[in-house]
Design a protein around this motif. Structure first.
Motif, short mmCIF file in Angstrom:
data_model
loop_
_atom_site.label_atom_id
_atom_site.label_comp_id
_atom_site.label_asym_id
_atom_site.label_seq_id
_atom_site.Cartn_x
_atom_site.Cartn_y
_atom_site.Cartn_z
N LYS A 647 0.85 -1.19 0.00
CA LYS A 647 0.00 0.00 0.00
C LYS A 647 0.88 1.24 0.00
O LYS A 647 1.90 1.29 0.71
N VAL A 648 0.48 2.25 -0.79
CA VAL A 648 1.24 3.50 -0.85
C VAL A 648 0.26 4.68 -0.79
O VAL A 648 -0.44 4.97 -1.77
N PRO A 649 0.18 5.37 0.35
CA PRO A 649 -0.65 6.58 0.37
C PRO A 649 -0.11 7.60 -0.63
O PRO A 649 1.10 7.68 -0.87
N LEU A 650 -1.02 8.38 -1.21
CA LEU A 650 -0.62 9.34 -2.24
C LEU A 650 -0.79 10.78 -1.78
O LEU A 650 -0.29 11.70 -2.44
N GLU A 651 -1.50 10.99 -0.71
CA GLU A 651 -1.75 12.35 -0.25
C GLU A 651 -1.26 12.48 1.19
O GLU A 651 -1.18 11.50 1.92
N GLY A 652 -0.97 13.72 1.58
CA GLY A 652 -0.65 14.00 2.98
C GLY A 652 0.74 13.55 3.37
O GLY A 652 1.56 13.17 2.53
N PRO A 653 1.01 13.56 4.67
CA PRO A 653 2.38 13.29 5.14
C PRO A 653 2.86 11.87 4.87
O PRO A 653 4.06 11.63 4.88
N ASP A 654 1.95 10.96 4.65
CA ASP A 654 2.36 9.57 4.37
C ASP A 654 2.57 9.31 2.88
O ASP A 654 2.84 8.15 2.49
N ARG A 655 2.47 10.32 2.05
CA ARG A 655 2.68 10.11 0.61
C ARG A 655 4.03 9.42 0.38
O ARG A 655 5.08 9.89 0.84
N GLY A 656 3.99 8.30 -0.31
CA GLY A 656 5.22 7.57 -0.61
C GLY A 656 5.60 6.53 0.42
O GLY A 656 6.59 5.82 0.25
N ARG A 657 4.80 6.40 1.46
CA ARG A 657 5.14 5.44 2.52
C ARG A 657 4.70 4.04 2.10
O ARG A 657 3.54 3.65 2.25
N VAL A 658 5.61 3.27 1.57
CA VAL A 658 5.31 1.93 1.06
C VAL A 658 5.21 0.97 2.24
O VAL A 658 6.13 0.87 3.07
N GLN A 659 4.10 0.26 2.31
CA GLN A 659 3.87 -0.68 3.41
C GLN A 659 3.42 -2.01 2.83
O GLN A 659 2.43 -2.09 2.11
N GLN A 660 4.13 -3.07 3.19
CA GLN A 660 3.80 -4.38 2.62
C GLN A 660 2.61 -5.00 3.35
O GLN A 660 2.61 -5.14 4.58
N PHE A 661 1.61 -5.41 2.56
CA PHE A 661 0.41 -6.02 3.14
C PHE A 661 0.50 -7.54 3.14
O PHE A 661 0.10 -8.19 4.09
N LEU A 662 0.96 -8.11 2.04
CA LEU A 662 1.04 -9.57 2.00
C LEU A 662 2.25 -10.00 1.18
O LEU A 662 2.85 -9.20 0.45
N SER A 663 2.57 -11.26 1.31
CA SER A 663 3.69 -11.87 0.59
C SER A 663 3.22 -13.21 0.06
O SER A 663 2.58 -13.97 0.79
N VAL A 664 3.53 -13.48 -1.21
CA VAL A 664 3.07 -14.74 -1.82
C VAL A 664 4.15 -15.81 -1.68
O VAL A 664 5.30 -15.52 -1.38
N PRO A 665 3.79 -17.07 -1.91
CA PRO A 665 4.74 -18.17 -1.68
C PRO A 665 5.91 -18.15 -2.67
O PRO A 665 5.93 -17.42 -3.66
N ARG A 666 6.81 -19.04 -2.42
CA ARG A 666 8.06 -19.15 -3.17
C ARG A 666 7.83 -19.20 -4.68
O ARG A 666 6.96 -19.95 -5.16
N ASP A 667 8.60 -18.43 -5.39
CA ASP A 667 8.61 -18.37 -6.86
C ASP A 667 7.36 -17.75 -7.47
O ASP A 667 7.24 -17.66 -8.70
N ALA A 668 6.39 -17.36 -6.65
CA ALA A 668 5.13 -16.84 -7.19
C ALA A 668 5.23 -15.35 -7.46
O ALA A 668 6.09 -14.65 -6.94
N GLU A 669 4.31 -14.88 -8.28
CA GLU A 669 4.13 -13.46 -8.57
C GLU A 669 2.78 -13.05 -8.01
O GLU A 669 1.84 -13.85 -8.03
N THR A 670 2.68 -11.82 -7.52
CA THR A 670 1.42 -11.32 -7.00
C THR A 670 0.70 -10.57 -8.11
O THR A 670 1.26 -9.64 -8.70
N CYS A 671 -0.53 -10.96 -8.41
CA CYS A 671 -1.26 -10.39 -9.54
C CYS A 671 -2.64 -9.93 -9.11
O CYS A 671 -3.18 -10.37 -8.11
N GLY A 672 -3.20 -9.08 -9.97
CA GLY A 672 -4.63 -8.77 -9.94
C GLY A 672 -5.18 -8.26 -8.62
O GLY A 672 -6.30 -8.65 -8.24
N PRO A 673 -4.49 -7.38 -7.90
CA PRO A 673 -5.01 -6.99 -6.58
C PRO A 673 -6.38 -6.33 -6.68
O PRO A 673 -6.64 -5.52 -7.56
#
Ligand code: FEO
Ligand code: CA
Ligand code: CA
Length: 729
Positions: A647-673
């Motif tokens: 997640k990346v807020p776009l407005e306000g003081p948190d703009r640009g604050r990248v926060q990881q929500f989930l992680s997928v299993p080995r060798d996988a790619e995360t798609c279609g959120p």
């Protein structure tokens, strides 16, 4: 030859799929257990923020992916000669105008400075530690997870959340179809089961919130995970038919008792449908009926069997689903001996990746009757999930390239505007503007009108111009002296009033060989444009550029400022002449990477030590607050962590604050959120889990997590690409 009938062919009375009913989702299960297979003890091998500093960087391949993914997914596109050999300049070769940021972005300079100061000011969320609580009131507050080592075969979610697959590769859509029997797969069964390697995803709830429909595509297959090795020709041909059936789309009805609770899919749902490599599509727009589209099987050039390489996509305001046919070239044996062909496939091939030509002659484009068959792929396709009998369509007016996807917003003047990336190194960003305007009514007449919006319109390609001196773009990622990688841009028309404006190219040629048309007008060569999506809250447009190993010091520019761009970046684009206009401002929002080890990262000015590491942005989505969510494809080989959702807020003081929500299993790619934050729910497609393993030596057992196949319970030891839902436990 007459046009085959369309339609799904199988229909029965519905029943809720029972595969998961022994895993009561409302039951609170300790976090150390897989939420739906209690047999599975989750590996607790996620690394901590402190550990991140200690991890050695992985050995890096030239592209972003593993060798297996490169081979099957994109036919080793980044290892071969470059497709874009045009003399079309990188934009640092074009004199950049001396413009102020204020003029460029249509923003007050004071406002921009205010944001930067707020981000750096101590106090508030800007000083929170990585992994601190996301400052989101309402449904999706979470503590960012720590990045997970790329050898961990697990699906990780924040504390307080749980997860479960909604549907997995091989799950039956119809009661006449068996569950996946791994040892006894057939093409007939696969054509009624959820396909392989899901990518684009949407979960579209009906008005009640208790019923809905899941739409997903199936980009490609991995034979090495579906079958043990074989050299028997007949068996390989039998498998090829299974691979064809595992491509395309799935549309599946959903049910649940209450909003906010997890969904179950419905076997035999009214809208259930499989679309495969053999489903008939209609061609719309100016290239329908063109000589360039005609083959021995379709002498009229108006209908096409199948869709291939479907990557990202978008759901339209009128309720249909778009998807991009991306790496189609590997599906054909072809000569690649004309300028048009070479622009999509730099080298000829005597056999296709999956040897489809052995069982279906149209995949051998050396055959004079099928030399145009590759021209019939590389389009944006539109399917109507409401009507399982509707013939899906390929829209020629939207151009042909290695389409990542398409996302539509209705412009201020009512035209439908679609943003589209061409995912190849040094290819372009495009926009389509419909000829007709959107009808906001809810009548059948309005819907019919809107279903025609993408059939006629004009196609544009983007040229980016920077506002900093070329000498300040050093390739290191160091910001220029004005503090931003930013500038203006222009949408250059390839067609106007539906007709070619490219000298020497007919309208049909512009649409079939769109890359050639764009080469001639000074489009900007980008670092692999993936998903590009307008923020429904602000109308700003976000472009994921996943990486580009071939970006050199000689070719860096302000919009692609990093040499050998390993980790990719994200551009924020502001239309300054209206959404359907031809002028825009832009700035780089993120230069991705692990700030602990990569010097060239940038997070919109947010303190680097407070963000989650992120690499290879691929798909983007938005929550109801207008925050950006990014899924990644390629992080394991770049920063040593499994891919994830951020997640990346776009407005306000948190703009640009990248926060990881989930992680997928080995060798996988995360798609279609899909972010349903008001329900506290997130959905992703988990693509190619365990990609680098084999049947004999699997790297992943996701999501069933059993050591051996259990046909009696529908559980499979092999990794299964799946759609996963995440919700508050
Ligand atoms: Fe299928 Fe551009 O990733
Ligand atoms: Ca600048
Ligand atoms: Ca993608």
């Amino acid at each position: 030859m007459s046009r085959p009938a369309s339609g799904r062919g199988i229909h029965h009375s519905p029943r809720v799929h029972r595969a998961f009913t022994d895993h009561q989702v409302s039951r609170r299960i300790p976090r150390a257990l897989c939420k739906w297979n209690p047999d599975h003890q989750r590996e607790d091998r996620s690394v901590t923020i402190t550990d991140i500093q200690m991890l050695p960087m992985a050995d890096h391949v030239r592209g972003k992916r593993s060798a297996v993914t490169c081979h099957f997914k994109c036919a080793n596109a980044c290892l071969g000669p470059e497709c874009n050999t045009s003399a079309n300049p990188h934009f640092r070769d074009i004199a950049s105008a001396a413009l102020t940021r204020r003029a460029l972005l249509g923003l007050g300079a004071a406002g921009a400075v205010g944001i930067a100061l707020a981000a750096a000011t101590p106090g508030g969320s800007a000083t929170a530690a990585p992994g601190g609580s996301a400052s989101v009131p309402g449904g999706l507050a979470f503590d960012a997870i720590a990045p997970v080592s790329n050898i961990v075969d697990d699906f990780n979610v924040p504390a307080g959340y749980t997860w479960e697959p909604i549907i997995r590769w091989g799950d039956p859509l119809f009661s006449s179809v068996p569950a996946l029997d791994f040892e006894n797969q057939t093409a007939e069964a696969q054509a009624g089961q959820f396909g392989y390697n899901c990518d684009y995803l949407d979960i579209i709830a009906d008005g009640s919130g208790r019923t809905g429909v899941l739409v997903s595509n199936h980009e490609y297959v991995n034979p090495g995970l579906m079958f043990p090795p074989s050299s028997d020709a007949a068996e390989l041909d039998r498998r090829a038919a299974i691979y064809k059936a595992a491509h395309g789309f799935s549309v599946v009805e959903l049910r649940r008792n209450k909003i906010g609770q997890p969904w179950r899919y419905l076997v035999d749902g009214r809208r259930n449908r499989r679309i495969t490599a053999d489903t008939v599509f209609d061609v719309t727009g100016p290239a329908a009926g063109s000589d360039l589209m005609k083959t021995a099987a379709d002498p009229e050039g108006r209908w096409i069997k199948g869709t291939l390489g479907n990557c990202a996509g978008g759901t339209t305001p009128w309720g249909t689903v778009l998807s991009g046919e991306e790496n189609f070239d590997g599906y054909f044996a072809w000569a690649a001996d004309t300028a048009g062909q070479k622009r999509y496939r730099a080298t000829p091939s005597s056999a296709s990746t999956y040897t489809f030509e052995r069982i279906d002659p149209r995949f051998d484009a050396h055959d004079a009757g099928y030399v145009n068959e590759p021209n019939r792929f590389g389009w944006i396709v539109e399917i109507d999930p409401e009507d399982p009998t509707a013939t899906p369509r390929k829209h020629s007016a939207m151009g042909r390239f290695k389409h990542e996807g398409a996302n539509v917003i209705i412009a201020e003047d009512g035209h439908a505007v679609a943003y589209m990336g061409d995912d190849q190194a040094n290819d372009y960003l495009y926009k389509f503007v419909s000829r007709d305007t959107f009808d906001p009514g809810s009548t059948p007449v309005a819907r019919r009108r809107n279903l025609g919006l993408l059939t006629e319109g004009d196609l544009y390609v983007a040229r980016f111009t920077g506002n900093s001196p070329a000498a300040e773009i050093t390739g290191s990622g160091a910001l220029p002296t004005d503090g931003l990688f930013d500038g203006t841009g222009e949408w250059i028309p390839l067609t106007q009033n539906g007709e070619s404006v490219i000298p020497g190219m007919t309208t049909e040629e512009v649409l079939v060989f769109t890359r050639l048309a764009a080469d001639g007008v000074g489009a900007t060569k980008m670092d692999r444009p993936e998903d590009v999506e307008p923020n429904p809250k602000t109308r700003k447009v976000y472009l994921a550029l996943t990486n580009n190993s071939s970006r050199t010091l000689a070719t860096v520019d302000e919009a692609n400022p990093v040499t050998g761009n390993r980790n990719g970046h994200v551009i924020e684009l502001t239309e300054t002449a209206g959404q359907s206009g031809t002028a825009f401002g832009w700035s780089i929002l993120l230069l991705c990477g692990n700030p602990a080890v990569d010097q060239n990262t940038y997070f919109a000015g947010f303190p680097k030590e407070l963000v989650s590491p992120i690499s290879c942005p691929d798909n983007v989505a938005f929550d109801s607050d207008g925050d950006l969510w990014i899924s990644t494809d390629g992080a394991p080989s770049k920063i040593g962590f499994n891919d994830g959702l951020f997640k990346v807020p776009l407005e306000g003081p948190d703009r640009g604050r990248v926060q990881q929500f989930l992680s997928v299993p080995r060798d996988a790619e995360t798609c279609g959120p899909v972010i349903h934050d008001q329900e506290g729910m997130v959905f992703v497609a988990v693509q190619h889990p365990g990609e680098n393993g084999s049947v004999a030596a699997p790297n992943s057992h996701f999501p069933d997590y059993v050591p051996t196949h259990r046909p009696e319970t529908g559980l499979v030891a092999a990794p299964r690409p799946s759609v996963v839902q995440v919700w508050r436990a």
